[in-house]
Design a protein around this motif. Structure first.
Motif, PDB file in Angstrom:
ATOM      1  N   THR A 294       0.831  -1.209   0.000  1.00  0.00           N
ATOM      2  CA  THR A 294       0.000   0.000   0.000  1.00  0.00           C
ATOM      3  C   THR A 294       0.862   1.253   0.000  1.00  0.00           C
ATOM      4  O   THR A 294       0.549   2.240  -0.678  1.00  0.00           O
ATOM      5  N   LEU A 295       1.945   1.237   0.739  1.00  0.00           N
ATOM      6  CA  LEU A 295       2.882   2.364   0.748  1.00  0.00           C
ATOM      7  C   LEU A 295       3.363   2.667  -0.668  1.00  0.00           C
ATOM      8  O   LEU A 295       3.336   3.824  -1.123  1.00  0.00           O
ATOM      9  N   PHE A 442      11.222  -7.113 -13.676  1.00  0.00           N
ATOM     10  CA  PHE A 442      10.406  -6.522 -12.610  1.00  0.00           C
ATOM     11  C   PHE A 442      11.334  -5.862 -11.606  1.00  0.00           C
ATOM     12  O   PHE A 442      12.535  -6.125 -11.564  1.00  0.00           O
ATOM     13  N   PHE A 443      10.757  -4.991 -10.796  1.00  0.00           N
ATOM     14  CA  PHE A 443      11.535  -4.108  -9.927  1.00  0.00           C
ATOM     15  C   PHE A 443      11.339  -4.509  -8.477  1.00  0.00           C
ATOM     16  O   PHE A 443      10.224  -4.453  -7.954  1.00  0.00           O
ATOM     17  N   ASP A 444      12.424  -4.947  -7.816  1.00  0.00           N
ATOM     18  CA  ASP A 444      12.376  -5.245  -6.391  1.00  0.00           C
ATOM     19  C   ASP A 444      12.601  -3.958  -5.608  1.00  0.00           C
ATOM     20  O   ASP A 444      13.557  -3.218  -5.886  1.00  0.00           O
ATOM     21  N   ILE A 445      11.747  -3.702  -4.631  1.00  0.00           N
ATOM     22  CA  ILE A 445      11.935  -2.536  -3.782  1.00  0.00           C
ATOM     23  C   ILE A 445      11.785  -2.950  -2.325  1.00  0.00           C
ATOM     24  O   ILE A 445      10.854  -3.670  -1.966  1.00  0.00           O
ATOM     25  N   SER A 446      12.714  -2.533  -1.507  1.00  0.00           N
ATOM     26  CA  SER A 446      12.742  -2.923  -0.098  1.00  0.00           C
ATOM     27  C   SER A 446      11.856  -2.022   0.745  1.00  0.00           C
ATOM     28  O   SER A 446      11.969  -0.791   0.691  1.00  0.00           O
ATOM     29  N   TYR A 447      10.995  -2.652   1.542  1.00  0.00           N
ATOM     30  CA  TYR A 447      10.164  -1.885   2.468  1.00  0.00           C
ATOM     31  C   TYR A 447      11.036  -1.147   3.476  1.00  0.00           C
ATOM     32  O   TYR A 447      10.861   0.057   3.723  1.00  0.00           O
ATOM     33  N   GLU A 448      12.005  -1.853   4.056  1.00  0.00           N
ATOM     34  CA  GLU A 448      12.856  -1.246   5.077  1.00  0.00           C
ATOM     35  C   GLU A 448      13.629  -0.048   4.526  1.00  0.00           C
ATOM     36  O   GLU A 448      13.712   1.009   5.170  1.00  0.00           O
ATOM     37  N   ALA A 449      14.214  -0.203   3.330  1.00  0.00           N
ATOM     38  CA  ALA A 449      14.995   0.887   2.743  1.00  0.00           C
ATOM     39  C   ALA A 449      14.109   2.084   2.418  1.00  0.00           C
ATOM     40  O   ALA A 449      14.510   3.237   2.600  1.00  0.00           O
ATOM     41  N   THR A 450      12.897   1.812   1.962  1.00  0.00           N
ATOM     42  CA  THR A 450      12.000   2.901   1.558  1.00  0.00           C
ATOM     43  C   THR A 450      11.555   3.731   2.748  1.00  0.00           C
ATOM     44  O   THR A 450      11.552   4.967   2.684  1.00  0.00           O
ATOM     45  N   VAL A 451      11.175   3.084   3.840  1.00  0.00           N
ATOM     46  CA  VAL A 451      10.714   3.866   4.995  1.00  0.00           C
ATOM     47  C   VAL A 451      11.877   4.551   5.708  1.00  0.00           C
ATOM     48  O   VAL A 451      11.687   5.574   6.380  1.00  0.00           O
ATOM     49  N   ALA A 452      13.081   3.989   5.563  1.00  0.00           N
ATOM     50  CA  ALA A 452      14.243   4.608   6.207  1.00  0.00           C
ATOM     51  C   ALA A 452      14.737   5.827   5.441  1.00  0.00           C
ATOM     52  O   ALA A 452      15.222   6.794   6.044  1.00  0.00           O
ATOM     53  N   LEU A 454      13.147   7.716   2.173  1.00  0.00           N
ATOM     54  CA  LEU A 454      12.093   7.708   1.171  1.00  0.00           C
ATOM     55  C   LEU A 454      12.535   8.217  -0.199  1.00  0.00           C
ATOM     56  O   LEU A 454      12.311   7.569  -1.218  1.00  0.00           O
ATOM     57  N   GLU A 455      13.144   9.384  -0.262  1.00  0.00           N
ATOM     58  CA  GLU A 455      13.334  10.047  -1.560  1.00  0.00           C
ATOM     59  C   GLU A 455      14.133   9.236  -2.575  1.00  0.00           C
ATOM     60  O   GLU A 455      13.653   9.055  -3.712  1.00  0.00           O
ATOM     61  N   PRO A 456      15.331   8.726  -2.255  1.00  0.00           N
ATOM     62  CA  PRO A 456      16.061   7.995  -3.299  1.00  0.00           C
ATOM     63  C   PRO A 456      15.329   6.749  -3.773  1.00  0.00           C
ATOM     64  O   PRO A 456      15.388   6.396  -4.955  1.00  0.00           O
ATOM     65  N   ASN A 457      14.625   6.089  -2.879  1.00  0.00           N
ATOM     66  CA  ASN A 457      13.884   4.890  -3.271  1.00  0.00           C
ATOM     67  C   ASN A 457      12.651   5.243  -4.098  1.00  0.00           C
ATOM     68  O   ASN A 457      12.321   4.546  -5.062  1.00  0.00           O
ATOM     69  N   ALA A 458      11.967   6.324  -3.725  1.00  0.00           N
ATOM     70  CA  ALA A 458      10.814   6.772  -4.511  1.00  0.00           C
ATOM     71  C   ALA A 458      11.258   7.207  -5.899  1.00  0.00           C
ATOM     72  O   ALA A 458      10.591   6.917  -6.904  1.00  0.00           O
ATOM     73  N   GLU A 470       7.929  13.771  -9.955  1.00  0.00           N
ATOM     74  CA  GLU A 470       7.076  14.818  -9.408  1.00  0.00           C
ATOM     75  C   GLU A 470       7.244  14.820  -7.891  1.00  0.00           C
ATOM     76  O   GLU A 470       7.138  13.767  -7.245  1.00  0.00           O
ATOM     77  N   ASP A 471       7.478  15.982  -7.319  1.00  0.00           N
ATOM     78  CA  ASP A 471       7.744  16.074  -5.880  1.00  0.00           C
ATOM     79  C   ASP A 471       6.588  15.574  -5.022  1.00  0.00           C
ATOM     80  O   ASP A 471       6.794  15.145  -3.878  1.00  0.00           O
ATOM     81  N   GLN A 472       5.378  15.607  -5.557  1.00  0.00           N
ATOM     82  CA  GLN A 472       4.234  15.171  -4.759  1.00  0.00           C
ATOM     83  C   GLN A 472       4.293  13.678  -4.421  1.00  0.00           C
ATOM     84  O   GLN A 472       3.577  13.201  -3.535  1.00  0.00           O
ATOM     85  N   CYS A 473       5.165  12.937  -5.110  1.00  0.00           N
ATOM     86  CA  CYS A 473       5.310  11.514  -4.793  1.00  0.00           C
ATOM     87  C   CYS A 473       5.911  11.301  -3.405  1.00  0.00           C
ATOM     88  O   CYS A 473       5.821  10.204  -2.854  1.00  0.00           O
ATOM     89  N   LEU A 474       6.513  12.354  -2.843  1.00  0.00           N
ATOM     90  CA  LEU A 474       7.044  12.268  -1.482  1.00  0.00           C
ATOM     91  C   LEU A 474       6.001  12.654  -0.442  1.00  0.00           C
ATOM     92  O   LEU A 474       6.233  12.484   0.753  1.00  0.00           O
ATOM     93  N   ALA A 475       4.870  13.173  -0.902  1.00  0.00           N
ATOM     94  CA  ALA A 475       3.810  13.624   0.014  1.00  0.00           C
ATOM     95  C   ALA A 475       2.569  12.743  -0.129  1.00  0.00           C
ATOM     96  O   ALA A 475       1.442  13.213  -0.015  1.00  0.00           O
TER      97      ALA A 475
END
Length: 530
Positions: A294-295, A442-452, A454-458, A470-475
């Protein structure tokens, strides 16, 4: 009314009474007696169908309801029951057609309206489901089950304020509706143990395992909200054991399913050239439940060119429609083997057709059904320009997140620590095969890395999707749009790491899970309370 009609009416009245009393065998006797008088009476066939359903005889039920709609083409309840049977028989295309007939009949009774909602939900159209549940509630406001279904649809669509109103009103009139208590607990964060204590007391007293599961899981969620870890685990364990007693989980069948997937979609299959549908609009977010899907969906949906379509069943249903197999079990090894021969261009087109009702017009749409990881080879073949995002998460956190979540009619492996761990090991092995066969697809993305961070992973995620940044992807947490998930409250918050390593809070209580993961080839580091 002549004597013949009176006898039929009497048999029907007694048959329905027997069925309502749970005596299907006696109801069958009245069916037989009524049928001996008039074989062309639609209500007699309707009673036969209901009786057969009670006996779990789907073949007889399908034949009976088929006779109902043949004799009375405008019989909405007959069409609705037929649609639900077709779903259970693994025939979604026939279910869709029967549902259309049921809707066209515009049935006035609440029970049929609710049934239409159930069928629509099973076919993936939650908005249509909600509309019909609302009709059922309007026509029979004293039936708790109808309001529970309505609230569930509202939650699925992200209408949490409406769901809270529905549930609060229901509980003010029917305070012992356990499922409503569970749904209400999911909508907001608890601030004290008072309600959780009350829920656990109710759970311990009830003799109904279904109710005990709902109440205990609700209590566990609220205890965890206030960091009462020991009480939370006791509640989750109570709920899991109760739920496990109500279901039949065939682990051997699941093992056979995973083996069939690995054998069918092997290196030879991957090497074949196939021409799929060239539409680039779908974005699939897949993985295990409760791992951050969901994140990631919210980050993507914050983009001006993307929208969320929810957790769609449409790809799996489309595979089933086009697979030439007589077995109604879509995960039977023979059905999986047959799916490897499906026309992938037709599959891509059918999926796009079936999912179009859930789209609002953005250039890209997100299908966030975690279990679509099982379909990765077919997705890549049928929709080669689509994007697949796969969530990864620490195995213990992932397993425990599922163990402490009460699901509807899915993830039966999640109510026992060892069964959950073994399932997770099978999933990891399958994903390893997909990664080897389809490198870079396909693209693997780590939950832990993303919440720690956000911006580089997003940014990496949006770049993979071939979308401009788009900057709104961080909000994403500021979005007001629907959130069709049990994470509805959490995703309104800024990214946080509170759930990372949470399993450690429970220490030795999760030793069976850790040992089972280790035995299956996924070692777990030493554990204990933080």
């Amino acid at each position: 009314m002549n004597d013949r009609q009176q006898r039929i009416a009497s048999h029907l009245r007694d048959g329905f009474a027997a069925l309502n009393a749970g005596d299907a065998a006696r109801a069958a006797q009245f069916c037989k007696a009524a049928m001996a008088i008039d074989r062309a009476h639609p209500e007699i066939h309707f009673l036969v169908g209901l009786t057969a359903l009670e006996m779990d005889d789907l073949k007889t039920a399908a034949s009976a309801f088929g006779s109902v709609v043949k004799l009375a083409p405008g019989h909405g309840a007959g069409w609705a029951h037929l649609a639900r049977i077709f779903i259970r028989l693994g025939q979604p295309a026939r279910a869709e057609q029967a549902l259309k007939k049921a809707v066209a009949a515009a049935p006035a009774d609440a029970a049929t309206a609710d049934l239409i909602g159930i069928v629509a939900s099973s076919l993936g159209d939650q908005q249509q489901a909600k509309d019909w549940y609302a009709r059922a509630v309007e026509r029979a406001p004293d039936r708790p089950a109808y309001r529970v279904n309505l609230a569930s649809a509202e939650i699925f669509l992200g209408e949490t304020a409406a769901a809270e109103r529905t549930l609060t009103r229901l509980l003010s009139e029917h305070k012992d509706t356990a499922q409503a208590q569970w749904l209400l607990s999911s909508l907001k964060k608890a601030e004290s143990p008072a309600r959780a204590d009350e829920l656990m007391e109710k759970a311990q007293k009830t003799g109904d395992d279904h109710a005990r599961a709902f109440l205990a899981y609700a209590a566990g969620k609220e205890y965890e909200d206030i960091e009462a870890w020991e009480n939370a685990f006791h509640a989750f364990e109570t709920g899991a054991k109760a739920k496990r007693r109500t279901i039949s989980y065939d682990e051997a069948a699941e093992e056979a399913m995973f083996a069939a997937l690995r054998e069918t979609f092997d290196a030879g299959w991957a090497a074949e050239t196939r021409a799929g549908h060239d539409d680039p609009s779908p974005i699939f977010v897949v993985g295990q439940p409760r791992t951050g899907t969901t994140l990631i969906e919210r980050i993507i949906a914050s983009h001006s060119m993307a929208e969320s379509a929810g957790e769609l069943q449409q790809f799996g249903l489309s595979v089933r429609r086009l697979t030439k197999s007589e077995n109604p079990d879509r995960w039977a090894p023979e059905t999986i083997k047959a799916s490897g021969q499906v026309d992938v261009a037709a599959l891509g087109g059918e999926y796009l057709r079936a999912s179009s009702v859930m789209q609002k017009g953005a250039a890209r749409f997100i299908d966030k059904l975690p279990g679509n990881y099982l379909h990765i080879p077919l997705i890549l073949a049928a929709l080669p320009n689509a994007k697949i995002v796969h969530l990864t998460r620490d195995p213990m956190d992932s397993c425990f997140a599922s163990y402490k979540q009460l699901f509807a009619e899915a993830y039966y492996h999640s109510y026992d620590q060892e069964e959950m761990a073994r399932h997770h090991a099978r999933y990891l092995k399958l994903m390893g095969q997909w990664r080897n066969l389809f490198p870079g697809r396909f693209f693997d993305i780590s939950y832990e890395a993303t919440v720690a961070d956000l911006e580089p992973n997003a940014r990496a995620l949006i770049d993979y999707l071939d979308l401009p940044w788009e900057d709104q992807c961080l909000a994403f947490h500021e979005q007001k749009t629907a959130v069709a998930t049990a994470s509805a409250v959490q995703v309104r918050e800024k990214p946080h790491t509170r759930s990372v390593g949470r399993w450690r809070r429970y220490g030795e209580a999760l030793a069976p899970m850790a040992r089972a993961l280790g035995a299956a080839g996924t070692p777990v580091e030493s554990f204990g309370k933080l």
